[in-house]
Design a protein around this motif. Structure first.
Motif, PDB file in Angstrom:
ATOM      1  N   VAL A 181       0.842  -1.203   0.000  1.00  0.00           N
ATOM      2  CA  VAL A 181       0.000   0.000   0.000  1.00  0.00           C
ATOM      3  C   VAL A 181       0.875   1.249   0.000  1.00  0.00           C
ATOM      4  O   VAL A 181       0.646   2.194  -0.771  1.00  0.00           O
ATOM      5  CB  VAL A 181      -0.947   0.010   1.221  1.00  0.00           C
ATOM      6  N   ASP A 182       1.892   1.253   0.846  1.00  0.00           N
ATOM      7  CA  ASP A 182       2.764   2.424   0.918  1.00  0.00           C
ATOM      8  C   ASP A 182       3.553   2.617  -0.373  1.00  0.00           C
ATOM      9  O   ASP A 182       3.732   3.749  -0.849  1.00  0.00           O
ATOM     10  CB  ASP A 182       3.717   2.300   2.105  1.00  0.00           C
ATOM     11  N   PHE A 183       4.034   1.533  -0.956  1.00  0.00           N
ATOM     12  CA  PHE A 183       4.767   1.653  -2.221  1.00  0.00           C
ATOM     13  C   PHE A 183       3.855   2.206  -3.321  1.00  0.00           C
ATOM     14  O   PHE A 183       4.269   3.043  -4.129  1.00  0.00           O
ATOM     15  CB  PHE A 183       5.337   0.300  -2.650  1.00  0.00           C
ATOM     16  N   ALA A 184       2.618   1.739  -3.355  1.00  0.00           N
ATOM     17  CA  ALA A 184       1.669   2.217  -4.357  1.00  0.00           C
ATOM     18  C   ALA A 184       1.347   3.689  -4.142  1.00  0.00           C
ATOM     19  O   ALA A 184       1.293   4.476  -5.096  1.00  0.00           O
ATOM     20  CB  ALA A 184       0.389   1.384  -4.317  1.00  0.00           C
ATOM     21  N   ALA A 191       7.574  -3.462  -5.552  1.00  0.00           N
ATOM     22  CA  ALA A 191       6.512  -4.371  -5.125  1.00  0.00           C
ATOM     23  C   ALA A 191       6.942  -5.174  -3.903  1.00  0.00           C
ATOM     24  O   ALA A 191       8.102  -5.583  -3.791  1.00  0.00           O
ATOM     25  CB  ALA A 191       6.140  -5.325  -6.259  1.00  0.00           C
ATOM     26  N   ALA A 192       5.997  -5.375  -3.006  1.00  0.00           N
ATOM     27  CA  ALA A 192       6.201  -6.261  -1.862  1.00  0.00           C
ATOM     28  C   ALA A 192       5.230  -7.417  -2.000  1.00  0.00           C
ATOM     29  O   ALA A 192       4.031  -7.207  -2.218  1.00  0.00           O
ATOM     30  CB  ALA A 192       5.948  -5.512  -0.555  1.00  0.00           C
ATOM     31  N   ASP A 244       1.276  -5.679 -10.613  1.00  0.00           N
ATOM     32  CA  ASP A 244      -0.038  -6.311 -10.448  1.00  0.00           C
ATOM     33  C   ASP A 244      -0.059  -7.223  -9.220  1.00  0.00           C
ATOM     34  O   ASP A 244      -1.128  -7.528  -8.681  1.00  0.00           O
ATOM     35  CB  ASP A 244      -0.397  -7.151 -11.684  1.00  0.00           C
ATOM     36  N   TYR A 245       1.112  -7.646  -8.776  1.00  0.00           N
ATOM     37  CA  TYR A 245       1.211  -8.560  -7.630  1.00  0.00           C
ATOM     38  C   TYR A 245       1.589  -7.836  -6.344  1.00  0.00           C
ATOM     39  O   TYR A 245       1.702  -8.456  -5.287  1.00  0.00           O
ATOM     40  CB  TYR A 245       2.245  -9.650  -7.924  1.00  0.00           C
ATOM     41  N   ASN A 246       1.788  -6.535  -6.434  1.00  0.00           N
ATOM     42  CA  ASN A 246       2.190  -5.764  -5.261  1.00  0.00           C
ATOM     43  C   ASN A 246       1.195  -5.922  -4.121  1.00  0.00           C
ATOM     44  O   ASN A 246      -0.017  -5.763  -4.305  1.00  0.00           O
ATOM     45  CB  ASN A 246       2.315  -4.282  -5.634  1.00  0.00           C
ATOM     46  N   GLY A 247       1.699  -6.249  -2.936  1.00  0.00           N
ATOM     47  CA  GLY A 247       0.859  -6.375  -1.751  1.00  0.00           C
ATOM     48  C   GLY A 247       0.159  -7.716  -1.619  1.00  0.00           C
ATOM     49  O   GLY A 247      -0.561  -7.933  -0.648  1.00  0.00           O
ATOM     50  N   LYS A 248       0.363  -8.612  -2.554  1.00  0.00           N
ATOM     51  CA  LYS A 248      -0.363  -9.876  -2.534  1.00  0.00           C
ATOM     52  C   LYS A 248       0.440 -11.008  -1.884  1.00  0.00           C
ATOM     53  O   LYS A 248       1.669 -11.006  -1.883  1.00  0.00           O
ATOM     54  CB  LYS A 248      -0.751 -10.288  -3.953  1.00  0.00           C
TER      55      LYS A 248
END
Length: 289
Positions: A181-184, A191-192, A244-248
């Motif tokens: 969320v913070d990176f976005a 991406a995390a 697209d996979y960030n935060g998942k």
């Protein structure tokens, strides 16, 4: 455009998953900083050292650099990242794998009947992953690209080895989401993600299976190599759709199949999701900042 191979840090890579992940990244030509406490055989209950892993990384085609680092000590984690930046000028991939796992964790008994030290995996796991990410994140945001990956397991969603283990795995998954969320929000291309690994061909599990074959008979043909997550991490980092996979939280076996990465025996690794129907949490979009 990068003029050097991607630079990775793999914490807790003397043995087990970390060792396999580091070597897998090395097979793709990465510069891999191998961290952990074990510098000589006999320093831990299980075999493996950072120097042996670093040598495997180099033999695989990358550049392995061993760095003694106790992930429970903030100052050593800070010094690690400072060294990588000083020597390489960047960090492209961070694998948060360090964890304090004691033999007593898998022994019979309720959590209060086991030594209090088993709770260390919450510190050397969740907190140490946060500290490493905290130091790496500003550099990744500045270079506007990077992958922070947490090694997790389905134990985040079902009982496995008790509350310390469960809290550790669930914490890794949620931390990846919140960091994402913070990176976005920062508009970065970092991406995390958290990866559910399956039952691994680690030294510890293979030893347990050999000692109690009947107890672990259900794992026959269901193991996943320790290096699979490293290959998945490489594929994710190089995927144009990484964000697209960030935060998942992702099931490693599913992602391997998605990328066409085969594992033991040239087969796709067994998916815990397919076998049990248990899937990672889908966290809500609502936030308070």
């Amino acid at each position: 455009m990068m003029t050097q191979p991607p630079v990775a840090i793999v914490t807790g890579s003397s043995r087990g998953a970390g060792r396999g992940i580091a070597t897998a990244l090395g097979s793709h030509g990465a510069i891999v900083y191998v961290t952990g406490r074990s510098q000589k055989e006999g320093q831990a209950s299980m075999p493996g050292t950072i120097h042996a892993t670093a040598a495997e990384v180099t033999a695989a085609g990358g550049q392995g650099i061993a760095v003694a680092c106790d992930s429970s000590k903030d100052e050593e984690v800070a010094a690690l990242v400072e060294r990588v930046i000083a020597e390489q000028g960047r960090v492209d991939i961070l694998i948060n794998n360090a964890c304090a796992i004691y033999d007593e964790l898998s022994m019979p008994g309720n959590f209060w009947e086991k030594p209090l030290k088993i709770g260390d995996m919450i510190n050397v796991g969740v907190r140490s992953g946060f500290v490493a990410s905290w130091h790496v994140a500003p550099h990744m945001v500045k270079q506007d690209r990077g992958l922070i990956l947490f090694t997790s397991s389905p134990g985040a969603m079902h009982y496995c080895f008790g509350p310390a283990y469960g809290a550790h795995k669930a914490g890794m998954d949620k931390m990846a989401f919140d960091m994402g969320v913070d990176f976005a929000d920062a508009g970065s291309k970092v991406a995390a993600v958290s990866i559910w690994m399956g039952a691994l061909t680690s030294e510890r599990l293979l030893e347990m299976m050999a000692a109690e074959p009947e107890k672990f008979k259900h794992l026959e043909g269901q193991l996943e190599s320790t290096g699979l997550t490293g290959h998945v991490a490489w594929a994710l980092y190089n995927d144009p759709k990484l964000l697209d996979y960030n935060g998942k939280t992702l099931v490693g076996a599913d992602m391997a199949k998605h990328y066409g990465i085969t594992d033991l025996g040239g087969q796709f690794a067994p998916s815990f999701r397919e076998a049990t129907g248990i899937a990672p949490v889908e966290y809500g979009a609502y936030k308070v900042k």
